[in-house]
Design an enzyme around this catalytic site. Structure first.
Site, mmCIF file in Angstrom:
data_model
loop_
_atom_site.group_PDB
_atom_site.id
_atom_site.type_symbol
_atom_site.label_atom_id
_atom_site.label_comp_id
_atom_site.label_asym_id
_atom_site.label_seq_id
_atom_site.Cartn_x
_atom_site.Cartn_y
_atom_site.Cartn_z
ATOM 1 N N GLY A 56 1.932 2.734 -4.956
ATOM 2 C CA GLY A 56 1.455 1.358 -4.872
ATOM 3 C C GLY A 56 0.134 1.216 -5.609
ATOM 4 O O GLY A 56 -0.602 2.196 -5.752
ATOM 5 N N GLN A 100 -7.828 -2.254 -8.412
ATOM 6 C CA GLN A 100 -7.898 -0.833 -8.772
ATOM 7 C C GLN A 100 -7.900 -0.604 -10.278
ATOM 8 O O GLN A 100 -8.180 0.514 -10.728
ATOM 9 C CB GLN A 100 -6.726 -0.065 -8.136
ATOM 10 C CG GLN A 100 -6.821 -0.024 -6.618
ATOM 11 C CD GLN A 100 -5.707 0.806 -6.035
ATOM 12 O OE1 GLN A 100 -4.637 0.308 -5.769
ATOM 13 N NE2 GLN A 100 -5.947 2.102 -5.865
ATOM 14 N N CYS A 146 -5.060 7.350 -1.644
ATOM 15 C CA CYS A 146 -5.228 6.165 -2.486
ATOM 16 C C CYS A 146 -5.634 6.641 -3.884
ATOM 17 O O CYS A 146 -6.456 7.544 -4.008
ATOM 18 C CB CYS A 146 -6.322 5.283 -1.888
ATOM 19 S SG CYS A 146 -6.686 3.818 -2.859
ATOM 20 N N LEU A 147 -5.069 6.023 -4.900
ATOM 21 C CA LEU A 147 -5.400 6.437 -6.268
ATOM 22 C C LEU A 147 -6.875 6.230 -6.575
ATOM 23 O O LEU A 147 -7.421 6.865 -7.475
ATOM 24 C CB LEU A 147 -4.533 5.685 -7.285
ATOM 25 C CG LEU A 147 -3.025 5.913 -7.172
ATOM 26 C CD1 LEU A 147 -2.298 5.153 -8.270
ATOM 27 C CD2 LEU A 147 -2.676 7.385 -7.230
ATOM 28 N N HIS A 155 -1.565 -1.389 3.154
ATOM 29 C CA HIS A 155 -2.582 -0.686 2.362
ATOM 30 C C HIS A 155 -2.934 -1.488 1.101
ATOM 31 O O HIS A 155 -4.117 -1.706 0.802
ATOM 32 C CB HIS A 155 -2.048 0.704 1.990
ATOM 33 C CG HIS A 155 -2.952 1.523 1.123
ATOM 34 N ND1 HIS A 155 -3.469 2.737 1.513
ATOM 35 C CD2 HIS A 155 -3.433 1.309 -0.138
ATOM 36 C CE1 HIS A 155 -4.234 3.227 0.543
ATOM 37 N NE2 HIS A 155 -4.230 2.378 -0.480
ATOM 38 N N GLU A 156 -1.912 -1.942 0.369
ATOM 39 C CA GLU A 156 -2.170 -2.635 -0.906
ATOM 40 C C GLU A 156 -2.762 -4.022 -0.683
ATOM 41 O O GLU A 156 -3.653 -4.454 -1.417
ATOM 42 C CB GLU A 156 -0.887 -2.729 -1.742
ATOM 43 C CG GLU A 156 -0.243 -1.397 -2.113
ATOM 44 C CD GLU A 156 -1.204 -0.391 -2.720
ATOM 45 O OE1 GLU A 156 -2.203 -0.790 -3.347
ATOM 46 O OE2 GLU A 156 -0.967 0.821 -2.546
ATOM 47 N N HIS A 201 -6.366 -3.950 -0.161
ATOM 48 C CA HIS A 201 -7.154 -3.846 -1.394
ATOM 49 C C HIS A 201 -7.585 -5.224 -1.892
ATOM 50 O O HIS A 201 -8.660 -5.377 -2.473
ATOM 51 C CB HIS A 201 -6.340 -3.182 -2.516
ATOM 52 C CG HIS A 201 -6.412 -1.680 -2.543
ATOM 53 N ND1 HIS A 201 -7.582 -0.987 -2.780
ATOM 54 C CD2 HIS A 201 -5.452 -0.731 -2.387
ATOM 55 C CE1 HIS A 201 -7.334 0.311 -2.763
ATOM 56 N NE2 HIS A 201 -6.053 0.497 -2.521
HETATM 57 NI NI NI Z 1 -5.055 2.340 -2.392
#
Ligand code: NI
Length: 173
Positions: free
Chosen positions: A46, A51, A96-97, A139-140, A143
């Site tokens: 995701g 991000q 998380c990236l 989660h997304e 963000h």
């Molecule tokens: Ni994330």
């Protein structure tokens, strides 16, 4: 289409407010394509626009199937909102990236429903998502409110993490 640079914690861009998408044009489709390219390049499931330093409300998700294959049901969610969720919460082991090399256990709602738009502006809804999809949606969409999964950790764990990442950032210059 291109792989974009992922914004890494504690970069302020991860905390900035986002705004609703209002033009459903080619440029938006290009953004979504770049988000998928960036997410797959980083082996993620995701990614949210902040991000990659863009502050439109858009998220891409691709949950692997039971044989760990992606590209089967990729999702693009424009202006997504969690409209309801279960009372029950579950433990979730997340990464998380934007927080590379770190995983932590937090709690999430077990199920949730999300309203969103597609790239053409059509209104759609995911009813009662469960499992990894439910977790990933929360989660997304977090963000898009400038919220990271590490915000749910205990203060002590968060402070240790912040120290580690501030140091890493300095070393990068
Ligand atoms: Ni994330």
């Amino acid at each position: 289409m291109s792989v974009r640079e992922v914004v890494i914690f504690p970069d302020d861009r991860l905390r900035e407010p986002t705004h609703d998408v209002t033009s459903f044009d080619d440029e938006l489709s290009k953004l979504a394509a770049d988000m998928f390219d960036t997410m797959y390049d980083d082996e993620g499931i995701g990614l949210a626009a902040p991000q990659i330093g863009d502050h439109r409300r858009i998220v891409v998700i691709d949950i692997p199937d039971d044989q760990d294959r992606q590209h089967i049901n990729p999702l693009i969610l424009v202006n997504p909102v969690v409209v309801s969720h279960s009372d029950k919460q579950v433990e979730s082991d997340e990464g998380c990236l934007s927080v590379p090399g770190y995983q932590g256990k937090i709690t999430r709602y077990e199920t949730c429903s999300v309203e969103y738009q597609d790239l053409k502006g059509n209104h759609l809804k995911i009813e009662n998502a469960t499992g990894l999809l439910a977790i990933c949606l929360q989660h997304e969409i977090d963000h898009l409110s400038g919220r990271l999964f590490i915000d749910y950790l205990s203060r002590l764990k968060r402070e240790m993490l912040l120290k580690k990442y501030t140091k890493l950032q300095k070393n990068r210059g």
